[in-house]
Scaffold this active site. Structure first.
Site, mmCIF file in Angstrom:
data_model
loop_
_atom_site.group_PDB
_atom_site.id
_atom_site.type_symbol
_atom_site.label_atom_id
_atom_site.label_comp_id
_atom_site.label_asym_id
_atom_site.label_seq_id
_atom_site.Cartn_x
_atom_site.Cartn_y
_atom_site.Cartn_z
ATOM 1 N N TYR A 95 0.883 -1.202 0.088
ATOM 2 C CA TYR A 95 0.117 0.159 -0.085
ATOM 3 C C TYR A 95 0.784 1.054 0.054
ATOM 4 O O TYR A 95 0.433 2.301 -0.535
ATOM 5 C CB TYR A 95 -0.954 -0.022 1.361
ATOM 6 N N GLU A 135 -8.114 -6.851 5.634
ATOM 7 C CA GLU A 135 -6.924 -8.088 5.025
ATOM 8 C C GLU A 135 -6.323 -8.895 6.156
ATOM 9 O O GLU A 135 -6.249 -10.179 5.906
ATOM 10 C CB GLU A 135 -6.379 -7.580 4.102
#
Length: 396
Positions: A95, A135
């Site tokens: 990310y 996640e």
């Protein structure tokens, strides 16, 4: 949480983003793969070539900007993407890379100034945290589940079986001899493959096609003319070979009560998640009406027909209807199929209007759009309609 000024600043960029279109995400991906080529081992580069992934990311960015002050609206999309990311074993550091290239893309294309870049930096940080946390929940839950695992696990091909002229099924068992976790009917596996003929490691998602048994998984793969992985699996991979899998994932799964009537609709290889659902219904002795509607090119492309027929004999509440677009001479109407041409749901009008019936469907995008329109035209409420896209998600 984002402050009002940040929200307003991000929303002010919506017209600019909309006017730019997928050129924005094309620039982003080109930049990211140039500076971080290792990510080509995660992304499906075929979707980069045809533009599907660029379009999907662009739509996601616009949706986030439009709903940044009401993130609850985005939760279904977040859940779908989080499961896909978990199947790809995405980690928090990924990310950071994406955020760097997203902000650099905005700066290089628009030179919007620090205020807008800072606002988008904060907004992206909030979104990244949402995904990272969800996640991690998925990863952790998998670890705690009997037979579950985190990351990659080696499996061997126990059985390879031709199911039609274009579809092969593969059964995998773990090399460590341990259990495998159960899954929800409709979920998928990610398979990781490396070969000297590949430019990068390849990862693909394939729907599970049987009921959970605690010891193995089964998927089915359609040979695509230009498919790197599908042709490799059909032509090269044999029983005894090793593949690496992540645990079952996916937000598209059968979720109905025993008394709920259901219709399972598919075309081509779109029947794979429906097979898992059908086996589940059979295993649970589902006693409400089950409609099985499938469209195939012809009998040579009609996979799993014998398995479905065996289940049909064991379930008196099962009703199957098959369409062949172009039947061959050996395909017998009334035996192998019921209707010629495209799937026309009006022939089952009354059966499909059963009160409280849920509809699950999968297949090519054009087919699903055609099915969805027919269902809506019949007056079926959207809350009863559920579908799965193979590849980047599209709104049907």
């Amino acid at each position: 949480m984002l402050d009002n000024q940040t929200i307003a600043t991000v929303k002010s960029t919506i017209p600019l983003l909309s006017a730019t279109g997928p050129k924005l995400t094309a620039h982003f991906y080109e930049r990211m793969f140039k500076h971080n080529p290792e990510l080509k081992n995660i992304f499906n580069m075929s979707h980069q070539l045809n533009g599907d992934q660029r379009e999907a990311l662009f739509n996601a960015i616009c949706a986030y900007a439009a709903n940044i002050d009401n993130l609850k609206v985005l939760l279904p999309a977040v859940e779908k993407i989080a499961h896909k990311h978990a199947s790809l074993n995405i980690q928090p550091e990924h990310y950071q890379i994406v955020g760097t290239h997203l902000l650099a893309t905005l700066n290089e294309m628009f030179q919007p100034g620090n205020e807008i870049l800072d606002a988008w930096g904060k907004a992206y940080g909030v979104l990244a945290d949402i995904f990272i946390n969800r996640e991690e929940q998925i990863y952790h839950s998998g670890e705690l589940t009997d037979g579950g695992w985190r990351g990659l696990r080696p499996f061997r091909i126990n059985r390879k079986e031709v199911k039609s002229e274009v579809i092969c099924s593969f059964e995998f068992a773990p090399q460590d001899g341990g259990k495998v976790m159960d899954y929800k009917p409709g979920q998928y596996l990610s398979i990781y493959l490396q070969d000297d003929s590949f430019a990068n490691r390849e990862i693909r998602q394939y729907s599970l096609t049987a009921a959970p048994n605690g010891s193995s998984y089964r998927i089915a793969i359609k040979r695509e003319p230009q498919g790197i992985v599908s042709n490799h699996m059909h032509d090269k991979m044999q029983e005894g070979d090793t593949v690496w899998l992540t645990a079952p994932r996916g937000d598209f799964f059968l979720d109905i009560k025993p008394e709920t009537p259901v219709t399972l609709i598919s075309a081509g290889v779109g029947l794979t998640p429906m097979m898992s659902m059908l086996y589940h219904l059979h295993q649970q002795n589902h006693n409400s009406p089950i409609n099985w509607l499938h469209a195939a090119e012809h009998g040579g492309h009609h996979a799993f027909s014998h398995e479905v027929a065996a289940i049909a004999q064991a379930m008196p509440n099962f009703a199957g209807t098959i369409w062949y677009r172009e039947p061959r001479d050996e395909d017998q109407q009334g035996i192998h199929y019921q209707h010629k041409g495209f799937m026309d749901l009006t022939v089952l009008n009354e059966a499909l209007k059963t009160e409280g019936m849920h509809f699950y469907f999968c297949g090519p995008v054009a087919f699903m759009q055609y099915v969805a329109k027919q269902l809506l035209d019949m007056g079926i409420d959207k809350q009863f309609i559920h579908y799965e896209c193979f590849g980047p998600h599209k709104v049907i």
